[in-house]
Design an enzyme around this catalytic site. Structure first.
Site, mmCIF file in Angstrom:
data_model
loop_
_atom_site.group_PDB
_atom_site.id
_atom_site.type_symbol
_atom_site.label_atom_id
_atom_site.label_comp_id
_atom_site.label_asym_id
_atom_site.label_seq_id
_atom_site.Cartn_x
_atom_site.Cartn_y
_atom_site.Cartn_z
ATOM 1 C CB CYS A 145 78.663 147.446 -22.843
ATOM 2 S SG CYS A 145 77.884 146.160 -21.843
ATOM 3 N N GLY A 176 76.322 144.662 -26.571
ATOM 4 C CA GLY A 176 75.132 144.108 -27.194
ATOM 5 C C GLY A 176 74.652 142.860 -26.489
ATOM 6 C CD GLU A 177 70.370 140.247 -24.190
ATOM 7 O OE1 GLU A 177 69.787 139.308 -23.619
ATOM 8 O OE2 GLU A 177 70.039 141.445 -24.057
#
Length: 345
Positions: free
Chosen positions: A2, A78-79
């Site tokens: 993102c 991110g994740e």
């Protein structure tokens, strides 16, 4: 991936142009084509987010994202791979959730554990959390710096962004080359390892560091470092078992997604090992993508690191692995002439 962008002003006399913030953030739309969001308080803060949906594809997961109490707002790139385990822990502590996103888990983790929340995360991240009541900002970057976080302190304002070009668009006066850093990159291929960027007034938050702005004070500190403990009294077989378990769990955790997951695959040991392991628990055909170059174009200098005049051809190795593992392999030819056409001014 993102795109995050934000500006925080240190005094009420320093205004923020919300339209210019949008134009600056939209320059990163390639990072997040699924949704754009923006929120701010006049002459105090402006946050923008370009979303690529991976976990919880609904619009409820769009950002900037607010807490239940509406006292906190986050922009996040991110994740958090272990978000399910953390979510369950937070539920036991009394937290409620309105989405299935890792963004909400991250924000509630900060509300519960404060700055120490990052020590619980297994993932890649760059985020900023704004405390509306305290007018404070908490920013963090993952342990290995997978996700970028660039920032600048200028004209009584703090700006941050996933990409430097967005900061430069908002602050054109920062287009001053840092020749020492550029020269060091050209000589030694070094660059991302330091806080200095190619522009004098723009810094990068280093991996495993937190950044805080509170009560007009700016501070950065390291929250994690490489472990130094070694197991000297372990057998080779036991070490193999432990490493295999860690490796398999790491790959499996990173397959959590609400969209299809593909893998970039070279003929090297790293990507081949990852793909081989994921086939143990992901039985359907798995898509891989490999950049292929004409092997006859390699000259003797390219081959100098190998023994003898060998044929460098990743495609043939990938094809064999794809056959053995039942992969849906996509080999993409990359002629050198394509690169010039893809460059943008």
């Amino acid at each position: 991936m993102c795109g995050i962008f934000g500006i925080l002003t240190n005094n009420n006399s320093s205004s923020i142009d919300s339209d210019k913030v949008q134009k600056s953030a939209i320059l990163m739309s390639h990072r997040g084509p699924d949704a754009y969001g923006q929120w701010g308080i006049q002459n105090k803060i402006e946050l923008a987010h370009c979303r690529l949906s991976i976990i919880d594809l609904s619009s409820e997961g769009n950002q900037p994202f607010f807490s239940h109490c509406n006292d906190y707002v986050i922009v996040f790139n991110g994740e958090i791979y272990n978000y399910i385990e953390i979510r369950n822990e937070l539920k036991l502590l009394g937290h409620n959730f309105r989405t299935n996103s890792d963004t909400e888990v991250l924000l509630n983790s900060y509300i519960e554990w404060g700055e120490r929340c990052v020590c619980k995360f297994n993932g890649d991240w760059a985020f900023a959390i704004y405390n509306i009541k305290e007018n404070s900002l908490f920013c963090s970057r993952d342990r290995f710096g997978v996700k970028p976080f660039n920032y600048a302190l200028t004209k009584g304002q703090f700006a941050f962004s996933s990409e430097i070009k967005s900061i430069l668009h908002y602050y054109p006066h920062l287009r001053q080359p840092n020749y020492n850093v550029i020269a060091n990159f050209c000589r030694n291929s070094l660059g991302a390892q330091t806080e200095d960027t190619w522009f004098v007034g723009i810094k990068r938050l280093l991996p495993a560091h937190n950044l805080i702005i509170k009560n007009g004070k700016f501070s950065i500190y390291r929250y994690w470092d490489y472990p130094t403990r070694t197991l000297n009294d372990i057998s080779l077989n036991d070490a193999v078992v432990i490493y295999k378990d860690l490796f398999q769990n790491a790959v499996k955790l990173r397959m959590r997604s609400d969209v299809p997951v593909g893998t970039t695959l070279s003929s090297g040991l790293d990507s081949s090992s990852i793909v081989s392991v994921l086939r143990n628990f992901y039985k359907n055909s798995h898509k891989t993508f490999t950049a292929v170059f004409n092997p006859v174009e390699y000259d003797s200098l390219d081959k100098s690191v190998y023994k003898g005049d060998i044929l460098i051809d990743e495609a043939s190795i990938v094809e064999k692995l794809a056959c053995d593992l039942n992969l849906d392999a996509h080999l993409i030819n990359i002629p050198d002439t394509d690169f010039v056409n893809e460059l943008h001014s």
